[in-house]
Enzyme design. Structure first.
Site, PDB file in Angstrom:
ATOM      1  N   TYR A 288       0.756  -1.159  -0.050  1.00 13.97           N
ATOM      2  CA  TYR A 288       0.029   0.027  -0.078  1.00 13.97           C
ATOM      3  C   TYR A 288       0.843   1.314   0.048  1.00 13.97           C
ATOM      4  O   TYR A 288       0.576   2.237  -0.769  1.00 13.97           O
ATOM      5  CB  TYR A 288      -0.872  -0.105   1.204  1.00 13.97           C
ATOM      6  CG  TYR A 288      -2.059   1.045   1.148  1.00 13.97           C
ATOM      7  CD1 TYR A 288      -3.055   1.181   0.505  1.00 13.97           C
ATOM      8  CD2 TYR A 288      -1.759   2.123   2.092  1.00 13.97           C
ATOM      9  CE1 TYR A 288      -4.025   1.774   0.548  1.00 13.97           C
ATOM     10  CE2 TYR A 288      -2.773   3.150   2.256  1.00 13.97           C
ATOM     11  CZ  TYR A 288      -3.843   3.059   1.398  1.00 13.97           C
ATOM     12  OH  TYR A 288      -4.743   3.948   1.678  1.00 13.97           O
TER      13      TYR A 288
ATOM     14  N   ALA B 248       3.957   1.546  -1.006  1.00 12.51           N
ATOM     15  CA  ALA B 248       4.868   1.694  -2.280  1.00 12.51           C
ATOM     16  C   ALA B 248       3.637   2.247  -3.227  1.00 12.51           C
ATOM     17  O   ALA B 248       3.863   3.056  -4.234  1.00 12.51           O
ATOM     18  CB  ALA B 248       5.320   0.285  -2.743  1.00 12.51           C
TER      19      ALA B 248
HETATM   20  P1  NDP Z   1     -13.452   1.996   0.494  1.00 11.56           P
HETATM   21  O1  NDP Z   1     -12.831   0.657   0.357  1.00 11.56           O
HETATM   22  O2  NDP Z   1     -14.484   2.427   1.382  1.00 11.56           O
HETATM   23  O3  NDP Z   1     -13.633   2.374  -1.070  1.00 11.56           O
HETATM   24  C1  NDP Z   1     -12.912   1.834  -2.165  1.00 11.56           C
HETATM   25  C2  NDP Z   1     -13.473   2.227  -3.413  1.00 11.56           C
HETATM   26  O4  NDP Z   1     -12.935   1.800  -4.658  1.00 11.56           O
HETATM   27  C3  NDP Z   1     -14.938   1.458  -3.667  1.00 11.56           C
HETATM   28  O5  NDP Z   1     -15.851   2.102  -4.324  1.00 11.56           O
HETATM   29  C4  NDP Z   1     -14.575   0.193  -4.425  1.00 11.56           C
HETATM   30  O6  NDP Z   1     -15.577   0.105  -5.330  1.00 11.56           O
HETATM   31  C5  NDP Z   1     -13.361   0.736  -5.447  1.00 11.56           C
HETATM   32  N1  NDP Z   1     -12.436   0.134  -5.949  1.00 11.56           N
HETATM   33  C6  NDP Z   1     -11.587  -0.839  -5.352  1.00 11.56           C
HETATM   34  N2  NDP Z   1     -10.808  -1.479  -6.219  1.00 11.56           N
HETATM   35  C7  NDP Z   1     -11.464  -1.311  -7.459  1.00 11.56           C
HETATM   36  C8  NDP Z   1     -11.103  -1.623  -8.869  1.00 11.56           C
HETATM   37  N3  NDP Z   1     -10.121  -2.500  -9.136  1.00 11.56           N
HETATM   38  N4  NDP Z   1     -11.674  -1.027  -9.718  1.00 11.56           N
HETATM   39  C9  NDP Z   1     -12.629   0.013  -9.642  1.00 11.56           C
HETATM   40  N5  NDP Z   1     -12.799   0.604  -8.435  1.00 11.56           N
HETATM   41  C10 NDP Z   1     -12.461  -0.130  -7.308  1.00 11.56           C
HETATM   42  O7  NDP Z   1     -12.351   3.040   0.700  1.00 11.56           O
HETATM   43  P2  NDP Z   1     -11.940   4.458   1.104  1.00 11.56           P
HETATM   44  O8  NDP Z   1     -13.373   5.388   0.649  1.00 11.56           O
HETATM   45  O9  NDP Z   1     -11.451   4.573   2.336  1.00 11.56           O
HETATM   46  O10 NDP Z   1     -10.794   4.908   0.120  1.00 11.56           O
HETATM   47  C11 NDP Z   1     -10.755   5.590  -1.123  1.00 11.56           C
HETATM   48  C12 NDP Z   1      -9.468   5.962  -1.421  1.00 11.56           C
HETATM   49  O11 NDP Z   1      -8.795   6.670  -0.399  1.00 11.56           O
HETATM   50  C13 NDP Z   1      -8.368   4.862  -1.596  1.00 11.56           C
HETATM   51  O12 NDP Z   1      -7.648   5.111  -2.710  1.00 11.56           O
HETATM   52  C14 NDP Z   1      -7.657   4.754  -0.232  1.00 11.56           C
HETATM   53  O13 NDP Z   1      -6.524   4.167  -0.489  1.00 11.56           O
HETATM   54  C15 NDP Z   1      -7.694   6.388   0.236  1.00 11.56           C
HETATM   55  N6  NDP Z   1      -7.205   6.429   1.538  1.00 11.56           N
HETATM   56  C16 NDP Z   1      -8.121   6.101   2.256  1.00 11.56           C
HETATM   57  C17 NDP Z   1      -7.931   6.438   3.618  1.00 11.56           C
HETATM   58  C18 NDP Z   1      -8.766   5.965   4.976  1.00 11.56           C
HETATM   59  O14 NDP Z   1      -8.272   6.158   6.060  1.00 11.56           O
HETATM   60  N7  NDP Z   1     -10.062   5.468   4.577  1.00 11.56           N
HETATM   61  C19 NDP Z   1      -6.653   7.217   4.073  1.00 11.56           C
HETATM   62  C20 NDP Z   1      -5.944   7.383   3.127  1.00 11.56           C
HETATM   63  C21 NDP Z   1      -5.938   7.233   1.665  1.00 11.56           C
HETATM   64  P3  NDP Z   1     -16.052  -1.277  -5.842  1.00 11.56           P
HETATM   65  O15 NDP Z   1     -15.568  -2.433  -4.734  1.00 11.56           O
HETATM   66  O16 NDP Z   1     -17.400  -1.283  -6.313  1.00 11.56           O
HETATM   67  O17 NDP Z   1     -15.050  -1.723  -6.983  1.00 11.56           O
END
Ligand code: NDP
Length: 249
Positions: A156, A158
């Site tokens: 993550y 990286a």
């Molecule tokens: P969630 O797990 O709640 O949501 C992740 C989202 O990404 C979902 O909508 C999922 O939809 C989508 N997703 C995952 N894999 C894929 C894929 N292969 N193709 C298309 N869509 C995909 O995560 P968060 O809302 O917490 O995180 C959102 C972003 O913020 C991420 O990049 C995360 O790394 C970043 N982040 C989050 C933090 C936190 O504390 N929550 C802190 C720092 C950064 P579906 O499953 O329908 O594909």
């Protein structure tokens, strides 16, 4: 931005829940038409339904961001519908945590392919249209973990550090075409991604947050919305933290 009643078309990945959904809701309130991307079509449909009263056009484009040709096809479909993409928010992301020596190849590559390759794929296919318009906004969601690291998250960290490098180099390449490219680094945000952390880990994290509260998806959405606004037109190549002060300076 477009001259019609909307502020333009924004494509948001990972819009089915959490931070991405909050970004979609915020941008809808501000008058952006929305192309929403995630893998689960049925959940995206619920998000679209919840935006029905906002007065903007929103459509779902189910797609796995790790799949380059699927992303190319998705961008093609969005351009067929609206003819333009004014803003791209690369938010889709996953974590597959394990200590380095126990981490399986699959855990490593799944996270890199989704978080880093996924962001690259969308920029790769959205940028040409923005370059022709000589305007556009790109925001990539990184993480404080890409800045300071975290035991158990080498994949993550990286991927998120990679997103920072991707942001800086892309910002330099596209600045001459009037396109801004920035990264947002959230700290600990309350979503599905963080809900399974053990209570002790949450407590420890909490101690490291000077503002003494966990972040909400809406906190991140507000910063993204600013970066997409006219007020941010002189900001590019930056990593802006939204983390309650976890990382300073
Ligand atoms: P969630 O797990 O709640 O949501 C992740 C989202 O990404 C979902 O909508 C999922 O939809 C989508 N997703 C995952 N894999 C894929 C894929 N292969 N193709 C298309 N869509 C995909 O995560 P968060 O809302 O917490 O995180 C959102 C972003 O913020 C991420 O990049 C995360 O790394 C970043 N982040 C989050 C933090 C936190 O504390 N929550 C802190 C720092 C950064 P579906 O499953 O329908 O594909």
């Amino acid at each position: 931005m477009s001259e019609d009643r909307t502020r333009g078309v924004a494509l948001v990945t990972g819009a089915s829940q959490g931070i991405g959904r909050a970004i979609a809701e915020r941008l809808a309130r501000e008058g952006w038409d929305l192309a929403l991307v995630a893998r689960r079509a049925e959940v995206l449909a619920e998000v679209i339904a919840s935006l029905a009263d906002s007065g903007v056009e929103a459509a779902a484009f189910p797609c796995d961001v790790a799949d380059s040709s699927a992303v190319e096809e998705t961008v093609h479909q969005v351009l067929e519908r609206w003819g333009r993409i004014d803003a791209l928010v690369n938010n889709a992301g996953i974590s597959r945590d394990a200590l380095l020596i126990r981490m399986k190849e699959e855990q490593w590559s799944q996270v890199l392919r989704t978080n880093l390759d996924g962001s690259y794929h969308f920029i790769r296919y959205v940028a040409p249209g923005m370059m022709k318009m000589r305007a556009g906004r790109i925001v990539n969601i990184t993480s404080v973990i890409g800045q300071i690291g975290n035991a158990g998250q080498v994949n993550y960290a990286a991927s998120k550090a990679g997103i920072i490098g991707l942001t800086l180099a892309t910002a330099r390449e596209l600045a001459g075409r009037g396109i801004t490219v920035n990264a947002v680094a959230p700290g600990f945000i309350e979503t599905a991604m963080t809900q399974d952390l053990p209570e002790s880990a949450v407590k420890e994290l909490f101690e490291r947050i000077p503002l003494r509260r966990l972040g909400q998806p809406e906190d991140v959405a507000a910063l993204v919305s600013f970066l997409l606004s006219e007020d941010a037109s002189y900001i590019t190549g930056q990593v802006l933290n939204c983390d309650g002060g976890m990382v300073m300076g």
